[in-house]
Design an enzyme around this catalytic site. Structure first.
Site, PDB file in Angstrom:
ATOM      1  N   GLN A  17     -22.589 -24.879   7.600  1.00 47.20           N
ATOM      2  CA  GLN A  17     -22.186 -25.745   8.367  1.00 47.20           C
ATOM      3  C   GLN A  17     -23.231 -26.839   8.620  1.00 47.20           C
ATOM      4  O   GLN A  17     -23.147 -28.003   9.469  1.00 47.20           O
ATOM      5  CB  GLN A  17     -21.774 -25.084   9.821  1.00 47.20           C
ATOM      6  CG  GLN A  17     -20.826 -24.180   9.755  1.00 47.20           C
ATOM      7  CD  GLN A  17     -20.297 -23.503  11.066  1.00 47.20           C
ATOM      8  OE1 GLN A  17     -20.778 -22.526  11.444  1.00 47.20           O
ATOM      9  NE2 GLN A  17     -19.488 -23.793  12.096  1.00 47.20           N
ATOM     10  N   HIS A 111     -22.086 -15.476   6.744  1.00 44.61           N
ATOM     11  CA  HIS A 111     -21.392 -16.134   7.709  1.00 44.61           C
ATOM     12  C   HIS A 111     -20.436 -17.068   7.210  1.00 44.61           C
ATOM     13  O   HIS A 111     -20.296 -18.284   6.996  1.00 44.61           O
ATOM     14  CB  HIS A 111     -22.472 -17.103   8.493  1.00 44.61           C
ATOM     15  CG  HIS A 111     -21.925 -17.607   9.561  1.00 44.61           C
ATOM     16  ND1 HIS A 111     -22.597 -17.502  11.042  1.00 44.61           N
ATOM     17  CD2 HIS A 111     -20.867 -18.153  10.297  1.00 44.61           C
ATOM     18  CE1 HIS A 111     -21.969 -18.054  12.090  1.00 44.61           C
ATOM     19  NE2 HIS A 111     -20.831 -18.621  11.425  1.00 44.61           N
ATOM     20  N   ASN A 155     -20.985 -12.009   9.912  1.00 46.99           N
ATOM     21  CA  ASN A 155     -20.655 -12.899  11.112  1.00 46.99           C
ATOM     22  C   ASN A 155     -19.315 -12.522  11.358  1.00 46.99           C
ATOM     23  O   ASN A 155     -18.136 -12.925  10.420  1.00 46.99           O
ATOM     24  CB  ASN A 155     -20.883 -14.448  10.959  1.00 46.99           C
ATOM     25  CG  ASN A 155     -20.549 -15.174  12.265  1.00 46.99           C
ATOM     26  OD1 ASN A 155     -21.424 -14.960  13.247  1.00 46.99           O
ATOM     27  ND2 ASN A 155     -19.503 -15.953  12.095  1.00 46.99           N
ATOM     28  N   GLU A 156     -18.860 -12.127  12.579  1.00 49.91           N
ATOM     29  CA  GLU A 156     -17.561 -12.049  13.199  1.00 49.91           C
ATOM     30  C   GLU A 156     -16.688 -11.263  12.203  1.00 49.91           C
ATOM     31  O   GLU A 156     -15.409 -11.970  11.935  1.00 49.91           O
ATOM     32  CB  GLU A 156     -16.946 -13.527  13.620  1.00 49.91           C
ATOM     33  CG  GLU A 156     -17.746 -13.981  14.613  1.00 49.91           C
ATOM     34  CD  GLU A 156     -17.159 -15.456  15.348  1.00 49.91           C
ATOM     35  OE1 GLU A 156     -16.165 -15.940  14.595  1.00 49.91           O
ATOM     36  OE2 GLU A 156     -17.440 -15.709  16.512  1.00 49.91           O
TER      37      GLU A 156
HETATM   38  C1  BGC Z   1     -18.273 -19.141  14.451  1.00 51.77           C
HETATM   39  C2  BGC Z   1     -19.094 -20.308  14.193  1.00 51.77           C
HETATM   40  C3  BGC Z   1     -18.181 -21.486  14.925  1.00 51.77           C
HETATM   41  C4  BGC Z   1     -18.235 -21.311  16.251  1.00 51.77           C
HETATM   42  C5  BGC Z   1     -17.488 -22.348  17.181  1.00 51.77           C
HETATM   43  C6  BGC Z   1     -17.813 -18.835  15.797  1.00 51.77           C
HETATM   44  O1  BGC Z   1     -16.733 -18.340  15.603  1.00 51.77           O
HETATM   45  O2  BGC Z   1     -19.307 -18.070  13.990  1.00 51.77           O
HETATM   46  O3  BGC Z   1     -19.075 -20.373  12.652  1.00 51.77           O
HETATM   47  O4  BGC Z   1     -18.626 -22.658  14.559  1.00 51.77           O
HETATM   48  O5  BGC Z   1     -17.597 -20.014  16.554  1.00 51.77           O
HETATM   49  O6  BGC Z   1     -16.248 -22.394  16.718  1.00 51.77           O
END
Ligand code: BGC
Length: 427
Positions: A17, A111, A155-156
């Site tokens: 990003q 990520h 991540n997530e």
């Molecule tokens: C993610 C980010 C994303 C952010 C805002 C999260 O789900 O880890 O990569 O930019 O939310 O939407």
């Protein structure tokens, strides 16, 4: 505010990003497809790859003491089994820059973006990904582990299941539209090309097949099957064991996207089921982790018929969800009912153009964190998403989550009031 002395207050980014030119990644490839669903390509993004020193200095000068960022698998292992020492050197410098500025680096191994070769092998639904991710994690730990105290593996990890639920709803709608594309166009008072949209999906499938060898590549942010979901968690455990084998003192955890799920009368069962899917069923895989990364942006309410839209008149963010900073405190308390390890808020933030609303959001979110800590919940840090305005995936650069504005033409950084405000909360 009244935080413990060693409490981390920081900001987060993700490699793809902000860095720019992430050319060996699946996202980069998808952004270039003629029928891509991305609003625009990531390009040089925020050129953070070259400007990280300035960015980390701005963060530190404002009083923040932690920086969560990701190392990019597609850079470090651009071809299967071939690791690029120069890229490791790059991240070694980023970590050193954090240390020189008195900033704790919190490193995420994955990520969302993966190398193209991984997706060609079946991506996040292929069993081989567990071993591939373990080997990559072991390599990063071997090279950088001596410099690190905190590592987030994935991540997530629950994003795929959340998307599967949305995709199911979307598929039903698309099937309806396909059956009656022409008449559907006539039923809406705006120029729509449903037939063309369906046609584009066909082309996109063909274009994906050329690059990834399959019309439906399983990138990390694709709808996950239950088997894929379990595989992601096994990849987490394999990576954690690889890091711990070399550096047992590194604190390793995963991060989850968690909503504050609220039940209105009659909505209790929906909220409970959603929490089971979003959080509780992961417990066997994460229970003995050193920490859990909590990522929260808003709440979701349920009524007797299921999920409800944001309440009438609610303030909406650029992302179209409700401005509701209290969600963070609620989520931390809910997580604590089942997870007894340390918690780090690895993401919490808001996309707004008026920065005073961001200040307000942070003020209220941090008050919630403070309440949790004074009740004895071990929250060790708070990372705002994001350090700077950046590439919000398919939405391109249109969302402004940042504490620092980035001029797209010149890459000039302009710190916002919210950056200073967040930094001042440590004192
Ligand atoms: C993610 C980010 C994303 C952010 C805002 C999260 O789900 O880890 O990569 O930019 O939310 O939407």
């Amino acid at each position: 505010m009244n935080f413990p002395k060693d409490f981390m207050i920081g900001a987060a980014t993700a490699a793809h990003q902000v860095e720019g030119n992430n050319m060996h990644s699946d996202y980069w490839a998808q952004e270039q497809l003629p029928h891509t669903s991305f609003a625009e390509p990531s390009g040089i993004a925020c050129d953070h790859y070259n400007r990280y020193e300035e960015d980390i200095r701005l963060l530190a000068d404002a009083g923040l003491n932690a920086y969560r960022f990701s190392v990019e698998w597609a850079r470090i292992e651009p071809e299967e089994g071939k690791f690029d020492e120069n890229e490791i050197e790059h991240y070694r410098k980023v970590i050193a820059c954090c240390r020189e500025n008195g900033v704790e680096p919190i490193v995420t191994l994955m990520h969302f973006t993966s190398p193209v070769w991984l997706i060609r092998k079946g991506g996040w639904e292929a069993e081989s990904t567990v071993e591939d991710f373990r080997r990559y994690a072991a390599y990063v730990a071997e090279k950088l582990g001596s410099e690190l105290k905190y590592v987030c593996t994935i991540n997530e990890a629950n994003m795929g299941l959340q998307l599967a639920a949305i995709a199911k709803r979307f598929r039903l709608m698309a099937e309806q539209a396909a059956k009656s594309a022409k008449s559907a166009e006539g039923s809406v008072q705006v120029g729509m090309n449903f037939e063309k949209m369906m046609e584009n999906m066909k082309y996109a499938a063909m274009e994906n097949a050329e690059i990834f060898g399959t019309p439906q590549p399983q990138v990390f942010v694709s709808s996950r099957t239950p088997e894929g979901d379990a595989l992601v968690l096994r990849a987490h455990r394999a990576a954690k064991e690889a890091v711990k084998a070399l550096y047992p003192e590194i604190k390793v955890g995963i991060t989850l996207s968690l909503h504050d799920l609220q039940a209105l009368p009659g909505g209790e069962k929906f909220a409970e089921d959603a929490w089971e899917e979003e959080f509780r069923h992961y417990l066997p895989y994460i229970q003995d982790d050193d920490f859990l990364g909590v990522q929260n942006y808003t709440r979701t309410q349920y009524g007797p018929q299921g999920q409800l839209p944001a309440p009438e008149g609610a303030e909406l963010t650029q992302m179209d969800y409700e401005f509701y900073p209290e969600a963070l405190e609620h989520v931390i308390r809910k997580v604590r009912e089942d997870f007894k390890g340390d918690l780090i808020v690895t993401e919490n933030g808001v996309a707004v153009s008026d920065d005073s609303r961001r200040v307000e959001f942070i003020r209220r979110a941090l008050r919630g964190v403070e309440n949790c800590i004074s009740d004895g919940i071990p929250v060790k840090g708070y990372c705002y998403w994001s350090l700077m305005d950046n590439f919000e995936w398919q939405k391109g650069f249109s969302m402004t989550f940042g504490l620092i504005a980035v001029d797209r033409a010149t890459q000039k950084r302009t710190p916002k009031e919210s950056l200073a405000f967040l930094g001042s909360q440590r004192k």
